[in-house]
Design an enzyme around this catalytic site. Structure first.
Site, PDB file in Angstrom:
ATOM      1  N   SER A 162       0.833  -1.200   0.000  1.00  0.00           N
ATOM      2  CA  SER A 162       0.000   0.000   0.000  1.00  0.00           C
ATOM      3  C   SER A 162       0.873   1.258   0.000  1.00  0.00           C
ATOM      4  CB  SER A 162      -0.951  -0.045   1.197  1.00  0.00           C
ATOM      5  OG  SER A 162      -1.958   0.929   1.104  1.00  0.00           O
ATOM      6  N   ASP A 221     -10.048  -4.661  -4.080  1.00  0.00           N
ATOM      7  CA  ASP A 221      -9.257  -3.571  -3.529  1.00  0.00           C
ATOM      8  C   ASP A 221      -9.469  -2.304  -4.341  1.00  0.00           C
ATOM      9  OD1 ASP A 221      -7.350  -1.862  -2.474  1.00  0.00           O
ATOM     10  OD2 ASP A 221      -5.634  -3.126  -2.953  1.00  0.00           O
ATOM     11  N   HIS A 259      -7.644  -5.742   0.431  1.00  0.00           N
ATOM     12  CA  HIS A 259      -6.513  -4.903   0.838  1.00  0.00           C
ATOM     13  C   HIS A 259      -6.516  -4.808   2.367  1.00  0.00           C
ATOM     14  CE1 HIS A 259      -3.899  -1.220   0.047  1.00  0.00           C
ATOM     15  NE2 HIS A 259      -4.139  -1.127   1.331  1.00  0.00           N
TER      16      HIS A 259
END
Length: 364
Positions: A210, A305, A335
């Site tokens: 991320s 996600d 995610h």
């Protein structure tokens, strides 16, 4: 080099936290039909079916929710993320070395004199091993070496390499571009002190998930543009690559799959200083003018996600520029699946696959 972490406050799980982790770990080995009793009817969207372990986990999280991150104070949100990561971390993997350390970065700014990190190694000794310099996720606002401890242990154990997890500075105390500068300085320190750190100078990878994958991508672009030795490989999990636009995956998965659109809005607004920062490749590496000459990469995205499409766009940009890239969409995962090594067999499989790609890329 192994000294207590300056200013780092380790997360201390409560008894309820430990019980929840035990339950989540046990659930991670249950067959899908039994998990359906908790998660309900399988969720299908965009031709994908949500992993039953994550579907059950999302149900449990919703029942235990303390509120969305953006509705909490920063300190409360940080605690919630640490607790959430702990509950899906599983049984701790033993390694020969797990040691807190300080990266003495130097420089003229006194608060850049050192940066906390954590070293993971499958061997205890002078043997020189490949290394992954890892940057944790958390939207540049949350997360720590503790929240990603299980992930880094898993990578070090399955990959047979060292991992140095970097506790870069977070917003809002330190806004853009501080995290990017810290990540670059940390990589340079490991690269320039490889012998002292017991790592192979020819096999230094950067990676993260991320926001951390965002930082790893920026490190590769910045070192290339500076004409200096780049990382030898980049391992990008569910990368955030573009703050200037929202993609179709935001419309499809922006609510109900752990990471939400509102979460991302809050992260970005907390991290950046102004809208002009959104156009800076150090914040939005997808907006770089040149993608050629970057290190080989493995990009892993989650099907459910909001960041899926921009992560895959980044992989395609590199591939179109001639960079060796393997792109893997894990259609059933959310995610950030990298944290859930204790709660989902598919999360472990995705991590193992990525580690295998990194081993091929580093040729060891």
């Amino acid at each position: 080099m192994r000294s207590p972490m300056s200013g780092h406050r380790a997360y201390s799980p409560s008894i309820p936290d430990r019980l929840t982790r035990a339950a989540m770990t046990a659930a991670g080995s249950l067959p899908a039909p039994l998990l359906g009793l908790v998660g309900g009817t399988p969720r299908r969207l965009d031709g994908q079916v949500l992993d039953p372990h994550f579907q059950a986990g999302l149900r449990i999280i919703s029942l235990m929710s303390e509120g969305e991150y953006q509705d909490l104070t920063v300190e409360q949100a940080r605690l919630v993320l640490e607790r959430s990561a702990y509950t899906v971390s599983g049984t701790k993997i033993d390694l020969a070395v797990v040691a807190d350390m300080i990266l003495p970065l130097g420089g003229t700014d006194t608060d850049r004199a050192d940066l906390p990190a954590r070293l993971y190694s499958p061997v205890d000794g002078e043997e020189s091993l490949p290394v992954l310099v890892y940057f944790h996720g958390g939207g540049w606002v949350l997360g720590s070496v503790d929240s990603h401890d299980a992930t880094c242990r898993y990578i070090a154990a399955t990959g047979g390499l060292k991992v140095i997890s970097v506790d870069y500075r977070l917003a809002p105390e330190f806004r853009f571009p501080t995290a990017a500068e810290d990540a670059l300085a940390a990589f340079r320190y490991v690269r320039d002190n490889a012998e002292e750190l017991g790592v192979d100078p020819r096999r230094i990878a950067v990676g993260g998930d991320s926001a951390g994958a965002n930082l790893a991508a920026v490190v590769c672009q910045q070192t290339r543009d500076a004409g200096e030795k780049m990382p030898d490989f980049q391992l990008l999990f569910v990368p955030a690559t573009n703050m200037s636009a929202r993609t179709r995956s935001y419309e499809l998965f922006g609510e109900g799959f752990f990471l939400t659109r509102e979460n991302m809005d809050w992260y970005e607004e907390t991290y950046i200083r102004s809208d002009s920062d959104r156009l800076d490749p150090r914040a939005s590496p997808l907006l770089a003018e040149d993608f050629s000459g970057l290190p080989p990469a493995h990009v892993a995205t989650g099907g459910f996600d909001p960041l899926r499409d921009e992560g895959e766009a980044y992989a395609r940009k590199m591939a179109d520029a001639g960079v060796p890239v393997s792109l893997r969409r894990h259609e059933s995962l959310v995610h950030p699946f990298v944290n859930a090594v204790g709660a989902s067999p598919r999360a472990r499989s995705a991590l193992s696959e990525a580690v295998g790609a990194m081993r091929m890329g580093l040729a060891y």
